[in-house]
Design an enzyme around this catalytic site. Structure first.
Site, PDB file in Angstrom:
ATOM      1  N   LYS A   1       0.843  -1.207   0.000  1.00  0.00           N
ATOM      2  CA  LYS A   1       0.000   0.000   0.000  1.00  0.00           C
ATOM      3  C   LYS A   1       0.875   1.253   0.000  1.00  0.00           C
ATOM      4  O   LYS A   1       0.612   2.210  -0.726  1.00  0.00           O
ATOM      5  CB  LYS A   1      -0.927  -0.004   1.232  1.00  0.00           C
ATOM      6  CG  LYS A   1      -2.105  -0.964   1.088  1.00  0.00           C
ATOM      7  CD  LYS A   1      -2.850  -1.181   2.402  1.00  0.00           C
ATOM      8  CE  LYS A   1      -3.923  -2.264   2.192  1.00  0.00           C
ATOM      9  NZ  LYS A   1      -4.594  -2.676   3.427  1.00  0.00           N
TER      10      LYS A   1
ATOM     11  N   GLN B   1      -5.183  -1.525   9.567  1.00  0.00           N
ATOM     12  CA  GLN B   1      -5.050  -2.864   8.979  1.00  0.00           C
ATOM     13  C   GLN B   1      -5.654  -3.920   9.904  1.00  0.00           C
ATOM     14  O   GLN B   1      -5.358  -3.949  11.101  1.00  0.00           O
ATOM     15  CB  GLN B   1      -3.563  -3.160   8.697  1.00  0.00           C
ATOM     16  CG  GLN B   1      -3.311  -4.444   7.953  1.00  0.00           C
ATOM     17  CD  GLN B   1      -3.815  -4.437   6.520  1.00  0.00           C
ATOM     18  OE1 GLN B   1      -3.910  -3.394   5.870  1.00  0.00           O
ATOM     19  NE2 GLN B   1      -4.167  -5.598   6.012  1.00  0.00           N
TER      20      GLN B   1
ATOM     21  N   ASP C   1     -11.652   2.482   3.641  1.00  0.00           N
ATOM     22  CA  ASP C   1     -12.015   1.064   3.547  1.00  0.00           C
ATOM     23  C   ASP C   1     -13.520   0.887   3.317  1.00  0.00           C
ATOM     24  O   ASP C   1     -13.975  -0.192   2.930  1.00  0.00           O
ATOM     25  CB  ASP C   1     -11.682   0.350   4.868  1.00  0.00           C
ATOM     26  CG  ASP C   1     -10.312  -0.311   4.875  1.00  0.00           C
ATOM     27  OD1 ASP C   1      -9.888  -0.806   3.818  1.00  0.00           O
ATOM     28  OD2 ASP C   1      -9.693  -0.331   5.945  1.00  0.00           O
TER      29      ASP C   1
HETATM   30  N1  GUN Z   1      -7.095  -6.871   5.988  1.00  0.00           N
HETATM   31  C1  GUN Z   1      -7.295  -7.620   4.877  1.00  0.00           C
HETATM   32  N2  GUN Z   1      -7.872  -6.872   3.924  1.00  0.00           N
HETATM   33  C2  GUN Z   1      -8.053  -5.634   4.436  1.00  0.00           C
HETATM   34  C3  GUN Z   1      -8.593  -4.433   3.930  1.00  0.00           C
HETATM   35  O1  GUN Z   1      -9.061  -4.335   2.786  1.00  0.00           O
HETATM   36  N3  GUN Z   1      -8.587  -3.371   4.782  1.00  0.00           N
HETATM   37  C4  GUN Z   1      -8.106  -3.447   6.045  1.00  0.00           C
HETATM   38  N4  GUN Z   1      -8.166  -2.350   6.803  1.00  0.00           N
HETATM   39  N5  GUN Z   1      -7.597  -4.550   6.540  1.00  0.00           N
HETATM   40  C5  GUN Z   1      -7.562  -5.636   5.745  1.00  0.00           C
END
Ligand code: GUN
Length: 282
Positions: A53, A97, A120
């Site tokens: 990311k 996350q 998200d």
């Molecule tokens: N963990 C796995 N996929 C995601 C996601 O798309 N967003 C977040 N915040 N955590 C994750």
């Protein structure tokens, strides 16, 4: 032989567009959109996602704030940090996350993020907006899958869509987005009776259950479009999706590989949401 649906190729194209828009944003407002990513603890998969990311942000010119805390970081302090980021005008998007360590209540954390910075789209206010089709952000993985289907000219309207997995992150919102595009959607899960019979009906089959090579050839209708959301590590260290690729690929008309399918699109949609958030906050 199925056509490969390449998330790499589509991501590249969408990221070029985002890069141009970020450039215009910078010229107009004198600063880049900013994304804060918080990781608590040392889940190895999370570490990989977060690194990807961060790199993707830099590639398109978005400022990335990476915030890392140890496993024993307290819920109270995490909530305080979210308050601080909510109030910081340089931070347009906030992503915590998941999964979080067990002593931290994920729901409390998600609820604390300002809905305007919730890139998200996990906050209940944003989930509600998606249900009624009046949203600012779409959740990254399902939105990325819709982009892939559109790019590869897969007709959704009127088609039988089967989603396997009912998570809040992927399965449930995926069912909503396919419904919005006029698909006829069935959402399956661990209690579904005779799952292969249901999945064999699908024109579009999305699998998001986190079990390596779960979907076998006898669960797929010839000519189906198969989308594999899984990223699983096999005993030999190799990556595998939720679909047994070698078996299913000869039957499907189109299929996403793992890696290089859904994964890159999820990050691309995060970049898009961050830009959208920055514009919303002006
Ligand atoms: N963990 C796995 N996929 C995601 C996601 O798309 N967003 C977040 N915040 N955590 C994750």
């Amino acid at each position: 032989m199925a056509e490969l649906i390449s998330g790499k190729i589509v991501s590249q194209k969408v990221r070029e567009e985002i890069k141009c828009e970020v450039e215009s944003f910078k010229e107009k407002y004198g600063r880049a959109p900013g994304l804060a990513v918080i990781v608590v603890g040392n889940d190895p998969a999370s570490a990989v996602y977060v690194r990807n990311k961060h790199k993707a942000c830099l590639d398109v010119g978005i400022t990335s704030y990476q915030i890392e805390y140890p496993e024993d970081f307290s819920e109270c302090e995490l909530l305080r940090k979210i308050d601080e980021l909510n109030a910081d005008p340089m931070v347009n998007g906030i992503l915590v996350q998941l999964p979080l360590p067990k002593h931290i209540d994920e729901k409390k954390v998600i609820d604390r993020i300002s809905p305007l910075k919730d890139v998200d789209a996990f906050h209940p206010a944003n989930v509600g907006k998606i249900v009624i089709g009046d949203y600012d952000f779409l959740p990254c993985t399902p939105a990325g899958i819709v982009e892939l289907l559109l790019h590869y000219n897969v007709e959704i309207s009127g088609k039988k869509c089967v989603v396997v997995g009912r998570s809040n992150i992927v399965g449930k919102p995926m069912a909503l987005l396919l419904t919005e595009r006029n698909g006829t959607v069935t959402l399956c899960h661990s209690r579904t009776v005779n799952l292969p019979e249901v999945t064999r009906e699908a024109d579009i089959l999305v699998v998001a259950i986190g079990k390596a090579e779960f979907l076998r050839a006898d669960m797929v209708k010839p000519g189906a479009v198969v989308i594999d959301v899984g990223i699983n590590r096999l005993a030999d260290g190799k990556l595998a999706g939720d679909v047994k690729f070698d078996e299913v690929e000869p039957i499907a008309s189109k299929i996403t590989p793992v890696p290089g399918g859904v994964g890159p699109m999820t990050i691309t949609m995060l970049l898009k949401n961050t830009l959208t958030a920055a514009k919303l906050q002006l």
